[in-house]
Scaffold this motif. Structure first.
Motif, PDB file in Angstrom:
ATOM      1  N   UNK A 120     -40.348 -13.197  12.060  1.00  0.00           N
ATOM      2  CA  UNK A 120     -39.877 -11.953  12.971  1.00  0.00           C
ATOM      3  C   UNK A 120     -39.738 -12.429  14.391  1.00  0.00           C
ATOM      4  N   UNK A 121     -40.882 -13.150  14.873  1.00  0.00           N
ATOM      5  CA  UNK A 121     -40.965 -13.342  16.223  1.00  0.00           C
ATOM      6  C   UNK A 121     -39.833 -14.103  16.829  1.00  0.00           C
ATOM      7  N   UNK A 122     -39.095 -15.136  15.916  1.00  0.00           N
ATOM      8  CA  UNK A 122     -38.307 -16.122  16.361  1.00  0.00           C
ATOM      9  C   UNK A 122     -36.927 -15.297  16.291  1.00  0.00           C
ATOM     10  N   UNK A 123     -36.777 -14.346  15.457  1.00  0.00           N
ATOM     11  CA  UNK A 123     -35.642 -13.549  15.715  1.00  0.00           C
ATOM     12  C   UNK A 123     -35.522 -12.613  16.970  1.00  0.00           C
ATOM     13  N   UNK A 124     -36.717 -12.011  17.273  1.00  0.00           N
ATOM     14  CA  UNK A 124     -36.741 -11.198  18.578  1.00  0.00           C
ATOM     15  C   UNK A 124     -36.687 -11.858  19.541  1.00  0.00           C
ATOM     16  N   UNK A 125     -37.344 -13.271  19.524  1.00  0.00           N
ATOM     17  CA  UNK A 125     -37.527 -14.110  21.099  1.00  0.00           C
ATOM     18  C   UNK A 125     -35.833 -14.813  21.156  1.00  0.00           C
ATOM     19  N   UNK A 126     -35.348 -15.043  20.029  1.00  0.00           N
ATOM     20  CA  UNK A 126     -33.909 -15.652  20.414  1.00  0.00           C
ATOM     21  C   UNK A 126     -32.974 -15.164  21.051  1.00  0.00           C
ATOM     22  N   UNK A 127     -33.100 -13.703  20.991  1.00  0.00           N
ATOM     23  CA  UNK A 127     -32.112 -12.746  21.586  1.00  0.00           C
ATOM     24  C   UNK A 127     -31.718 -13.347  22.850  1.00  0.00           C
ATOM     25  N   UNK A 201     -37.672   0.778  16.850  1.00  0.00           N
ATOM     26  CA  UNK A 201     -37.259   0.307  18.108  1.00  0.00           C
ATOM     27  C   UNK A 201     -38.408   0.002  19.045  1.00  0.00           C
ATOM     28  N   UNK A 202     -39.575  -0.389  18.518  1.00  0.00           N
ATOM     29  CA  UNK A 202     -40.506  -1.033  19.452  1.00  0.00           C
ATOM     30  C   UNK A 202     -40.553  -2.542  19.437  1.00  0.00           C
ATOM     31  N   UNK A 203     -39.504  -2.913  20.219  1.00  0.00           N
ATOM     32  CA  UNK A 203     -39.259  -4.352  20.406  1.00  0.00           C
ATOM     33  C   UNK A 203     -39.044  -4.419  21.947  1.00  0.00           C
ATOM     34  N   UNK A 204     -39.057  -5.753  22.312  1.00  0.00           N
ATOM     35  CA  UNK A 204     -38.912  -6.046  23.723  1.00  0.00           C
ATOM     36  C   UNK A 204     -37.754  -5.439  24.395  1.00  0.00           C
ATOM     37  N   UNK A 205     -38.017  -5.107  25.659  1.00  0.00           N
ATOM     38  CA  UNK A 205     -37.139  -4.267  26.366  1.00  0.00           C
ATOM     39  C   UNK A 205     -35.539  -4.508  26.389  1.00  0.00           C
ATOM     40  N   UNK A 206     -35.614  -6.106  26.466  1.00  0.00           N
ATOM     41  CA  UNK A 206     -34.105  -6.793  26.720  1.00  0.00           C
ATOM     42  C   UNK A 206     -33.532  -6.623  25.314  1.00  0.00           C
ATOM     43  N   UNK A 207     -34.092  -6.508  24.213  1.00  0.00           N
ATOM     44  CA  UNK A 207     -33.483  -6.441  23.029  1.00  0.00           C
ATOM     45  C   UNK A 207     -32.953  -4.949  22.819  1.00  0.00           C
ATOM     46  N   UNK A 208     -34.142  -4.068  23.159  1.00  0.00           N
ATOM     47  CA  UNK A 208     -33.714  -2.505  22.777  1.00  0.00           C
ATOM     48  C   UNK A 208     -32.567  -2.205  23.645  1.00  0.00           C
ATOM     49  N   UNK A 209     -32.485  -2.611  24.954  1.00  0.00           N
ATOM     50  CA  UNK A 209     -31.649  -2.242  26.016  1.00  0.00           C
ATOM     51  C   UNK A 209     -30.022  -2.452  25.212  1.00  0.00           C
ATOM     52  N   UNK A 210     -30.004  -3.636  24.572  1.00  0.00           N
ATOM     53  CA  UNK A 210     -28.626  -3.801  23.820  1.00  0.00           C
ATOM     54  C   UNK A 210     -28.599  -3.666  22.543  1.00  0.00           C
ATOM     55  N   UNK A 211     -29.246  -2.788  21.880  1.00  0.00           N
ATOM     56  CA  UNK A 211     -29.396  -2.426  20.796  1.00  0.00           C
ATOM     57  C   UNK A 211     -28.044  -1.943  20.078  1.00  0.00           C
ATOM     58  N   UNK A 212     -27.085  -1.079  20.867  1.00  0.00           N
ATOM     59  CA  UNK A 212     -25.838  -0.857  20.383  1.00  0.00           C
ATOM     60  C   UNK A 212     -24.950  -1.954  20.190  1.00  0.00           C
ATOM     61  N   UNK A 213     -24.991  -2.826  21.269  1.00  0.00           N
ATOM     62  CA  UNK A 213     -24.282  -4.103  20.995  1.00  0.00           C
ATOM     63  C   UNK A 213     -24.551  -4.953  19.521  1.00  0.00           C
ATOM     64  N   UNK A 214     -26.041  -5.001  19.406  1.00  0.00           N
ATOM     65  CA  UNK A 214     -26.482  -5.771  18.326  1.00  0.00           C
ATOM     66  C   UNK A 214     -25.887  -4.990  17.090  1.00  0.00           C
ATOM     67  N   UNK A 215     -25.943  -3.737  17.131  1.00  0.00           N
ATOM     68  CA  UNK A 215     -25.706  -3.049  15.866  1.00  0.00           C
ATOM     69  C   UNK A 215     -24.042  -2.911  15.513  1.00  0.00           C
ATOM     70  N   UNK A 216     -23.192  -3.034  16.736  1.00  0.00           N
ATOM     71  CA  UNK A 216     -21.841  -3.332  16.689  1.00  0.00           C
ATOM     72  C   UNK A 216     -21.435  -4.853  15.679  1.00  0.00           C
ATOM     73  N   UNK A 217     -22.343  -5.789  16.077  1.00  0.00           N
ATOM     74  CA  UNK A 217     -22.063  -7.243  15.878  1.00  0.00           C
ATOM     75  C   UNK A 217     -22.490  -7.127  14.230  1.00  0.00           C
TER      76      UNK A 217
END
Length: 728
Positions: A120-127, A201-217
């Motif tokens: 899980x951490x590698x997926x979150x940290x790689x963004x 949505x309890x994820x790092x801020x930089x991931x949460x801030x782009x959650x819409x783009x992530x959802x689109x892709x």
């Protein structure tokens, strides 16, 4: 990722988390109190919401978030020593397993926390925005001329009269940002989006801030490979979705010819998630969770303290926790600003700091607690207004004494003549509804089943943790009664419990009181683990939780409470076959039983005269005797473990039905012991003479809020020898 329907559910003694089973699978060790959870979901199969897969999945992600928060909250906590890769300066010894975080709270008390899972951490940290948007080389026409490539453009050149050639444009590569994602980006964003949904949505801020783009892709990958119902964490489609993702990763890898660092970063994160488990080589350790004799105790205590402090906090006005009188904690509360903790720890509760105090062996030299400085109570001897910390103080009083029937004035009360130790309860709650009352709350990571097993068994002697918990809790209650004699005081253990088949109206209910039994007058409150956990994580507000215990308490002691006979000795034995508590107390060896009997009878008679003289009623002199080999001297008072006082001074509180009055209040049960060391009882009382002796009897006391709970009565070795010689 795990198949949650195949994980074995267990409850361990000192571990909460997931680790490999001997049979090659995985076992999920749940917190104490989850017996009903296991009974209901261990072998559950089906497609409704009560199925094992969904329930275990939901609880796993809640526990994942809980451990992440516990780790973050303690990363900069001065109260604990942290040993991990982030803090190598504290690594004076290795952690117990790869990737673990060692949290040390006090002497010989530590837990090993594995809050990370590489899958899980590698997926979150790689963004990374640039990695996701990918810097690609795009071919475009350029007016720049690369002379090394002129030979490729001879067919497009303009030939001049002098034989020279002219080339006006070339097709050259040029870097630019492309927002047309590749298949591996789509696959990565699909996995990341699934994790975001499970972590709510309890994820790092930089991931949460782009959650819409992530959802689109993510949707692009779903459109190409999956249906709308496919999910990595759905019971019905879990296996099929994993298979499709593996096939997509394999196809993408075969058909991608240029693989840079960004590509491999995404590829490895995806591969670890799809194929990974617990992998020590990836810093997962041998397990995921928390391990240690008191490991999850700290997590449960922080969860509970967070609930009570949030319940009593107004973030708009920075409300100062008015109902919480005392708490042994320093948890962070969002929105709270602590003027005593500037900088990185400003959100931690705790308004009182002590460094290297005498009340405990302080390894770290920096302890914090929350207390109201004014309890409203006064010390009965000094008249001083007590802080809440002082309400529970155990004092060894070496000052001169006044007897009720003797005119013997104190010139000055010397504070320097007091030795002091400070027990620290988990939480003291003062509440005013129709009337004031005080509640003592101890957060116990103990299952209800353990208390049930003790109901008809006398096992306090063999289970020290169970016994000490009772003794210190009753000691707190006795101390409060001395300071607040007119205020009802209620005592309870706050234990974790999982409630099955909850109604909709019970979803935000704090829990229920166990009405079948209590222990020496201590009630058992079954706290809803799910509700406490969701408040801890901020999923629900503490103000929305219904307490439900306000009208429960009754000013009486139920007949069903635990009653045990005293476990202490019932006769004086001056030569004892046990390890001495004190290094300085001498032993007396008798020649025969007659000498023992004569010495014992003499001591009992002198003690009876002593208590009659000072006006203290001690009806059971033999039963209240405290073996002198378990007594301590002034030099040892500050050094001995605080549990010594519970185990030797409060062991018999509330044992019998008559130990509480009609209103449920504990009765003081003072004890006495003899001592042969002058430093134990340096108070000379000339007016008190023992018949037929010139000896001035000396004595001292250990008090709680000015009330003696142990009398040290001074004897001499020649005195005992004279008795033996006169009665040959």
């Amino acid at each position: 990722m795990w198949d949650f329907s195949q994980i074995d559910l267990k409850i361990g003694s000192d571990f909460v988390g997931i680790k490999a089973d001997d049979n090659g699978g995985y076992a999920f060790y749940l917190p104490k109190g989850f017996d009903d959870f296991i009974a209901k979901y261990q072998n559950a199969t089906g497609t409704d919401d009560s199925s094992k897969f969904n329930k275990v999945r939901d609880f796993f992600f809640l526990m994942y978030r809980t451990f992440r928060k516990f780790d973050r909250d303690n990363e900069n906590n001065s109260r604990v020593t942290r040993k991990d890769a982030k803090n190598k300066k504290n690594q004076d010894q290795p952690t117990l397993s790869t990737g673990g975080i060692t949290l040390e709270y006090q002497e010989e008390s530590e837990c090993i926390l594995y809050s990370k899972l590489s899958m899980i951490e590698r997926v979150l940290e790689t963004y990374d925005d640039l990695a996701i948007n990918s810097i690609e080389k795009k071919v475009r026409r350029s007016e720049e001329i690369d002379h090394s490539k002129i030979y490729k453009y001879l067919d497009r050149a303009i030939y001049l009269d002098n034989g020279a050639i002219y080339i006006d444009v070339m097709d050259l590569p040029r870097p630019m940002i492309s927002y047309e994602s590749t298949n591996i980006v789509n696959l990565y964003c699909f996995i990341l989006n699934e994790i975001i949904q499970q972590l709510q949505e309890d994820v790092p801020d930089h991931v949460y801030g782009r959650s819409q783009d992530i959802q689109f892709l993510s949707q692009r990958f779903r459109d190409n490979y999956l249906t709308i119902n496919h999910s990595l964490f759905d019971q019905d489609t879990f296996e099929e979705t994993i298979t499709f993702c593996k096939e997509a990763l394999d196809n993408t890898d075969r058909n991608t010819h240029y693989k840079d660092a960004d590509y491999w970063g995404l590829y490895e994160a995806i591969e670890i998630f799809l194929y990974g488990g617990l992998n020590p080589d990836l810093d997962d350790g041998d397990f995921w969770g928390i391990q240690g004799e008191q490991g999850f105790d700290y997590v449960w205590e922080d969860m509970c303290q967070t609930y009570f402090f949030k319940k009593n906090f107004d973030p708009i006005y920075n409300y100062d926790f008015d109902d919480i009188c005392f708490a042994d904690t320093d948890i962070p509360i969002d929105g709270h600003e602590n003027s005593n903790r500037p900088g990185i720890e400003k959100n931690r509760v705790g308004n009182w700091n002590f460094k290297g105090s005498d009340d405990k062996l302080n390894k770290f030299g920096n302890e914090w607690l929350h207390q109201k400085l004014n309890s409203g109570g006064r010390h009965p001897k000094r008249g001083k207004i007590l802080s809440w910390r002082e309400v529970f103080c155990i004092e060894w009083d070496l000052n001169m004494r006044i007897f009720p029937n003797v005119q013997y004035q104190i010139i000055q009360y010397k504070i320097s003549k007091l030795l002091r130790r400070y027990p620290q309860p988990d939480l003291i709650w003062l509440r005013s509804i129709n009337t004031d009352y005080i509640r003592i709350i101890d957060f116990k990571n103990v299952s209800l089943k353990k208390y049930e097993d003790y109901r008809n068994k006398f096992l306090e002697e063999t289970d020290q943790s169970y016994r000490i918990a009772l003794e210190k809790q009753l000691g707190y209650e006795l101390a409060l009664q001395q300071t607040f004699p007119d205020i009802p005081i209620y005592n309870c253990f706050f234990i974790p419990f999982y409630f099955t088949n909850k109604l909709e109206s019970d979803q935000k209910f704090l829990g229920t009181m166990e009405d079948r039994f209590n222990i020496r007058g201590i009630e058992i409150f079954k706290a809803d683990f799910e509700v406490i956990q969701k408040v801890y994580l901020g999923i629900i507000e503490a103000s929305d939780v219904l307490v439900g215990w306000e009208n429960y308490y009754q000013p009486k002691i139920e007949a069903t409470r635990h009653i045990h006979p005293s476990r202490k000795q019932t006769e004086i034995i001056l030569l004892e076959n046990q390890i001495l508590k004190s290094d300085y107390v001498p032993l007396i060896s008798f020649k025969n039983e007659k000498q023992i009997k004569n010495a014992t009878n003499y001591i009992i008679k002198q003690v009876e005269i002593f208590f009659e003289t000072i006006g203290e009623n001690m009806p059971n002199l033999v039963e209240s005797y405290f073996p002198y080999s378990e007594s301590i001297l002034a030099d040892e008072f500050k050094k001995v473990n605080i549990e010594y006082f519970y185990d030797n001074l409060f062991y018999d509180l509330g044992e019998k039905q008559e130990d509480r009055d009609a209103k449920g209040k504990l009765k003081v049960k003072p004890k006495w012991c003899i001592t042969f060391h002058i430093n134990s009882t340096p108070i000379e009382v000339p007016q008190l003479k023992i018949p037929n002796s010139d000896l001035c009897r000396r004595y001292g006391t250990i008090d709680i809020v000015g009330t003696p709970i142990l009398y040290y009565i001074y004897f001499t070795l020649p005195e005992i020898l004279d008795v033996i010689l006169k009665n040959k």
